[in-house]
Design a protein around this motif. Structure first.
Motif, PDB file in Angstrom:
ATOM      1  N   CYS A  33       0.828  -1.212   0.000  1.00 36.96           N
ATOM      2  CA  CYS A  33       0.000   0.000   0.000  1.00 36.96           C
ATOM      3  C   CYS A  33       0.860   1.258   0.000  1.00 36.96           C
ATOM      4  O   CYS A  33       0.521   2.244  -0.651  1.00 36.96           O
ATOM      5  CB  CYS A  33      -0.917   0.016   1.218  1.00 36.96           C
ATOM      6  N   ASP A 116     -12.142   8.338  -7.933  1.00 42.35           N
ATOM      7  CA  ASP A 116     -13.074   7.625  -8.814  1.00 42.35           C
ATOM      8  C   ASP A 116     -13.238   8.302 -10.170  1.00 42.35           C
ATOM      9  O   ASP A 116     -14.297   8.195 -10.790  1.00 42.35           O
ATOM     10  CB  ASP A 116     -14.441   7.508  -8.126  1.00 42.35           C
ATOM     11  N   ALA A 155      -6.427   4.817   0.043  1.00 40.21           N
ATOM     12  CA  ALA A 155      -7.285   4.147  -0.941  1.00 40.21           C
ATOM     13  C   ALA A 155      -6.893   2.678  -1.101  1.00 40.21           C
ATOM     14  O   ALA A 155      -7.763   1.798  -1.209  1.00 40.21           O
ATOM     15  CB  ALA A 155      -7.204   4.868  -2.292  1.00 40.21           C
ATOM     16  N   ARG A 156      -5.606   2.408  -1.094  1.00 38.14           N
ATOM     17  CA  ARG A 156      -5.137   1.031  -1.225  1.00 38.14           C
ATOM     18  C   ARG A 156      -5.520   0.199  -0.002  1.00 38.14           C
ATOM     19  O   ARG A 156      -5.902  -0.965  -0.136  1.00 38.14           O
ATOM     20  CB  ARG A 156      -3.633   1.021  -1.450  1.00 38.14           C
ATOM     21  N   SER A 159      -9.238  -0.566  -0.235  1.00 36.73           N
ATOM     22  CA  SER A 159      -9.466  -1.593  -1.243  1.00 36.73           C
ATOM     23  C   SER A 159      -9.095  -2.974  -0.717  1.00 36.73           C
ATOM     24  O   SER A 159      -9.861  -3.929  -0.859  1.00 36.73           O
ATOM     25  CB  SER A 159      -8.644  -1.265  -2.491  1.00 36.73           C
ATOM     26  N   THR A 160      -7.956  -3.081  -0.091  1.00 34.10           N
ATOM     27  CA  THR A 160      -7.489  -4.366   0.420  1.00 34.10           C
ATOM     28  C   THR A 160      -8.337  -4.864   1.575  1.00 34.10           C
ATOM     29  O   THR A 160      -8.729  -6.022   1.613  1.00 34.10           O
ATOM     30  CB  THR A 160      -6.023  -4.262   0.865  1.00 34.10           C
ATOM     31  N   ARG A 162     -11.307  -4.152   2.410  1.00 38.51           N
ATOM     32  CA  ARG A 162     -12.714  -4.422   2.098  1.00 38.51           C
ATOM     33  C   ARG A 162     -12.813  -5.639   1.212  1.00 38.51           C
ATOM     34  O   ARG A 162     -13.844  -5.930   0.639  1.00 38.51           O
ATOM     35  CB  ARG A 162     -13.357  -3.206   1.420  1.00 38.51           C
ATOM     36  N   ALA A 164     -11.020  -6.315  -1.616  1.00 39.03           N
ATOM     37  CA  ALA A 164     -10.923  -6.130  -3.071  1.00 39.03           C
ATOM     38  C   ALA A 164      -9.589  -6.578  -3.647  1.00 39.03           C
ATOM     39  O   ALA A 164      -9.365  -6.471  -4.822  1.00 39.03           O
ATOM     40  CB  ALA A 164     -11.165  -4.662  -3.420  1.00 39.03           C
ATOM     41  N   CYS A 167      -3.076  -4.315  -2.339  1.00 42.99           N
ATOM     42  CA  CYS A 167      -2.933  -2.847  -2.312  1.00 42.99           C
ATOM     43  C   CYS A 167      -2.256  -2.317  -3.567  1.00 42.99           C
ATOM     44  O   CYS A 167      -2.598  -1.254  -4.056  1.00 42.99           O
ATOM     45  CB  CYS A 167      -2.091  -2.420  -1.104  1.00 42.99           C
ATOM     46  N   SER A 170      -4.052  -0.603  -6.762  1.00 41.37           N
ATOM     47  CA  SER A 170      -4.910   0.591  -6.699  1.00 41.37           C
ATOM     48  C   SER A 170      -4.123   1.870  -6.888  1.00 41.37           C
ATOM     49  O   SER A 170      -3.961   2.619  -5.961  1.00 41.37           O
ATOM     50  CB  SER A 170      -5.629   0.649  -5.347  1.00 41.37           C
TER      51      SER A 170
END
Length: 171
Positions: A33, A116, A155-156, A159-160, A162, A164, A167, A170
């Motif tokens: 990350c 986004d 953000a990474r 993402s990780t 949650r 997704a 890291c 992203s």
């Protein structure tokens, strides 16, 4: 507080897996990350986190405390984001030239958190931001780059943790 090193079932929540993972495994997750050993060590040492907002607050605080050497370590590990395959050749040329000018001036890749934004918006935003930031002096740009790295790391992590994925994907 000692860190637990027991194995956590694959069905556990990502934050629970992070909190209970062996320190080396948690460190690898964090280094993907933001590649700063100081930042990583601090976050691993303060586990467990009660929830994602607590981890994100700790990550932000640790990012604000990066030394110049820590920041250099993190910036050195960053790579240019890949352009989508259908990007016009002119955009490739313009962005390549802007990245090269930035790297020549500041000695590291250009980092920016795009949130986004759509692909088309992102390309325009990156090009405008590089051109604008080329006017910064070295100290001001390090502050901007540090803030962008903090946003990227956040953000990474989101993402990780949650669920997704890794890291590093992203940018």
């Amino acid at each position: 507080m000692p860190v637990q090193t027991r194995a956590t079932p694959a069905t556990a929540a990502p934050l629970e897996r992070f909190n209970t993972a062996p320190a080396a495994e948690a460190a690898q997750t964090l280094l993907a990350c933001l590649h700063s050993h100081a930042w990583t060590h601090r976050l691993v040492a303060h586990r467990p986190y009660p929830d994602l907002p607590a981890l994100l607050a700790a990550a932000d605080e640790a990012a604000y405390d990066l030394s110049p050497d820590d920041l250099t370590e993190a910036l050195t590990a960053e790579t240019r984001p890949a352009l989508p395959e259908d990007t016009y050749a002119a955009a490739h040329t313009a962005l390549s030239a802007a990245h090269a000018a930035y790297e020549s001036r500041f000695g590291h890749v250009f980092v920016i958190s795009l949130g986004d934004l759509s692909t088309n918006e992102a390309l325009n935003h990156v090009l405008a931001a590089i051109r604008s930031r080329l006017n910064n002096d070295l100290d001001d740009e390090r502050l901007v780059a540090a803030e962008e790295l903090r946003h990227l790391a956040r953000a990474r992590l989101i993402s990780t943790l949650r669920g997704a994925g890794n890291c590093a994907t992203s940018h």
